[in-house]
Design a protein around this motif. Sequence first.
Motif, mmCIF file in Angstrom:
data_model
loop_
_atom_site.group_PDB
_atom_site.id
_atom_site.type_symbol
_atom_site.label_atom_id
_atom_site.label_comp_id
_atom_site.label_asym_id
_atom_site.label_seq_id
_atom_site.Cartn_x
_atom_site.Cartn_y
_atom_site.Cartn_z
ATOM 1 N N TYR A 120 2.290 -7.685 10.669
ATOM 2 C CA TYR A 120 1.645 -8.015 11.947
ATOM 3 C C TYR A 120 1.124 -9.451 11.941
ATOM 4 O O TYR A 120 0.735 -9.979 12.978
ATOM 5 N N GLU A 162 -7.641 -12.371 2.881
ATOM 6 C CA GLU A 162 -7.746 -11.378 3.963
ATOM 7 C C GLU A 162 -9.062 -10.601 3.894
ATOM 8 O O GLU A 162 -10.100 -11.191 3.723
ATOM 9 N N SER A 163 -8.964 -9.263 3.966
ATOM 10 C CA SER A 163 -10.205 -8.481 4.093
ATOM 11 C C SER A 163 -11.100 -8.503 2.860
ATOM 12 O O SER A 163 -12.256 -8.096 2.944
ATOM 13 N N LYS A 183 -14.383 -10.158 3.254
ATOM 14 C CA LYS A 183 -15.546 -9.488 3.869
ATOM 15 C C LYS A 183 -16.663 -9.287 2.839
ATOM 16 O O LYS A 183 -17.835 -9.222 3.192
ATOM 17 N N PHE A 242 -9.183 -0.312 9.407
ATOM 18 C CA PHE A 242 -10.068 -1.484 9.304
ATOM 19 C C PHE A 242 -10.366 -2.144 10.641
ATOM 20 O O PHE A 242 -11.416 -2.741 10.835
ATOM 21 N N ASN A 259 -13.578 -4.722 10.178
ATOM 22 C CA ASN A 259 -13.479 -5.919 11.022
ATOM 23 C C ASN A 259 -14.706 -6.143 11.910
ATOM 24 O O ASN A 259 -15.222 -7.265 11.993
ATOM 25 N N GLU A 311 -2.505 -16.151 11.786
ATOM 26 C CA GLU A 311 -3.538 -15.156 12.137
ATOM 27 C C GLU A 311 -4.104 -15.433 13.528
ATOM 28 O O GLU A 311 -4.302 -14.519 14.322
ATOM 29 N N TYR A 321 -14.299 -15.782 11.131
ATOM 30 C CA TYR A 321 -13.717 -14.607 10.460
ATOM 31 C C TYR A 321 -12.228 -14.834 10.166
ATOM 32 O O TYR A 321 -11.748 -14.560 9.061
ATOM 33 N N TYR A 356 -10.909 1.708 3.408
ATOM 34 C CA TYR A 356 -10.891 2.249 4.773
ATOM 35 C C TYR A 356 -10.734 3.771 4.746
ATOM 36 O O TYR A 356 -11.441 4.431 4.004
ATOM 37 N N GLY A 398 -7.233 -6.086 0.611
ATOM 38 C CA GLY A 398 -6.888 -6.994 1.706
ATOM 39 C C GLY A 398 -5.398 -6.891 1.996
ATOM 40 O O GLY A 398 -4.611 -6.573 1.095
ATOM 41 N N VAL A 399 -4.997 -7.153 3.248
ATOM 42 C CA VAL A 399 -3.575 -7.024 3.601
ATOM 43 C C VAL A 399 -2.711 -8.134 2.989
ATOM 44 O O VAL A 399 -1.491 -8.093 3.099
ATOM 45 N N GLY A 442 -2.833 -0.240 4.680
ATOM 46 C CA GLY A 442 -3.013 -1.681 4.463
ATOM 47 C C GLY A 442 -3.503 -2.019 3.068
ATOM 48 O O GLY A 442 -4.083 -3.085 2.843
ATOM 49 N N ASN A 443 -3.282 -1.109 2.103
ATOM 50 C CA ASN A 443 -3.736 -1.323 0.726
ATOM 51 C C ASN A 443 -2.525 -1.513 -0.185
ATOM 52 O O ASN A 443 -1.553 -0.744 -0.092
HETATM 53 O O1 DON Z 1 -8.451 -8.701 10.602
HETATM 54 C C1 DON Z 1 -7.290 -8.694 10.198
HETATM 55 O O2 DON Z 1 -6.423 -8.149 10.806
HETATM 56 C C2 DON Z 1 -6.875 -9.394 8.896
HETATM 57 N N1 DON Z 1 -6.950 -10.771 9.008
HETATM 58 C C3 DON Z 1 -7.555 -8.848 7.697
HETATM 59 C C4 DON Z 1 -7.256 -7.401 7.561
HETATM 60 C C5 DON Z 1 -7.248 -6.848 6.204
HETATM 61 O O3 DON Z 1 -7.013 -7.494 5.207
HETATM 62 C C6 DON Z 1 -7.422 -5.379 6.124
HETATM 63 N N2 DON Z 1 -7.379 -4.919 4.766
HETATM 64 N N3 DON Z 1 -6.741 -4.182 4.142
#
Ligand code: DON
Length: 327
Positions: free
Chosen positions: A32, A68-69, A72, A101, A120, A165, A196, A248, A265-266, A291-292
């Motif tokens: 995505y 990525e996540s 956080k 997430f 998020n 992003e 973010y 998550y 994180g993705v 997403g893991n």
């Molecule tokens: O907010 C988002 O969509 C991404 N930039 C970060 C998401 C993410 O890494 C979720 N984790 N597994």
Amino acid sequence: MIQQIDKETVREAVQMAYERCKNETGGKNADYIPYLANVPSNLFGIAACLPDGEVIAVGDTEYRFGIESVSKVPTAILAMNQYSGEEVLQKIGADATGLPFNSIMAILLEKDHPSTPLVNAGAIAACSMIRPAGDADAKWKAIVGFISELAGGEVEVIDELYKSETATNFNNKSIAWLLKNYGRIYDDPDLSLDIYTRQCSIGITARQLATVGATIAGGGVNPVTHRPVFKPELAPKITAMMATVGFYEHTGDWLFLTGLPAKTGVGGGILGVVPGVMGLAAFAPPLDEAGNSVKAQKALSYVAGHLNLNLFNTTRCVMRACEPAQV
Ligand code: DON
């Protein structure tokens, strides 16, 4: 009785985890965000950072991937460090959502509450809290400087990832403005969302991520630089947040199986914290449906099991002859 392990045992466990997981083919890169879809899927690295600052690393542990996540985690610590744990609890919360997430439903179900800085909604709210309010550059410097301090080395944004992003973060825009509607964002929503998005686009290596983990495991003192980075009383708070929501909707399963507080994180990275013992990191881009990272989960699960690091186990291991860094 608590068991003791030495460096050689950790080295063997990390190497064995690498050998056992390197041919795993499950999962697929996040698609995505176009940049992430194009990261080579076969990259794989595991790192453990010990209390004396030594990093045991196998595989692609110098490759800079999108944090990525996992970002956080540092921003939640920074918010707690600038305010207090209690104020973050009151303004954001610390509850697991049990949902994806990026869930908007979670915000509605919690009746205006962003739940935790590790999803998020709560992460965008945490970015909005970072001081000084209204000054995007100064806020950004505070965040990127803090992550560099935790990692024991400079980190910076991967520009191509940030563009990718920003061009695709429509769902997060809705989250930022929904929080505004509920009075749960503490700065301009667009500014907070941009901070973010930028923090998610930071490039980090598995070696640096393991050092972030070791800094948390060591109560806020970076074992590589020996510098105090955050207030020691925040270490158990952020570790508790990681344990409750780090994966998550799969968090309960992960904690049940491993007893290892961790955050994914993705970009394919996972950060693990074994309080008082070590920081762990693994990186491999292909993800499961939540997403893991598939391979990184298997690798860290192996290391935690093999070294008996389960936090809830009364016989869990501590490091032998490897004193925590002194300030
Ligand atoms: O907010 C988002 O969509 C991404 N930039 C970060 C998401 C993410 O890494 C979720 N984790 N597994």
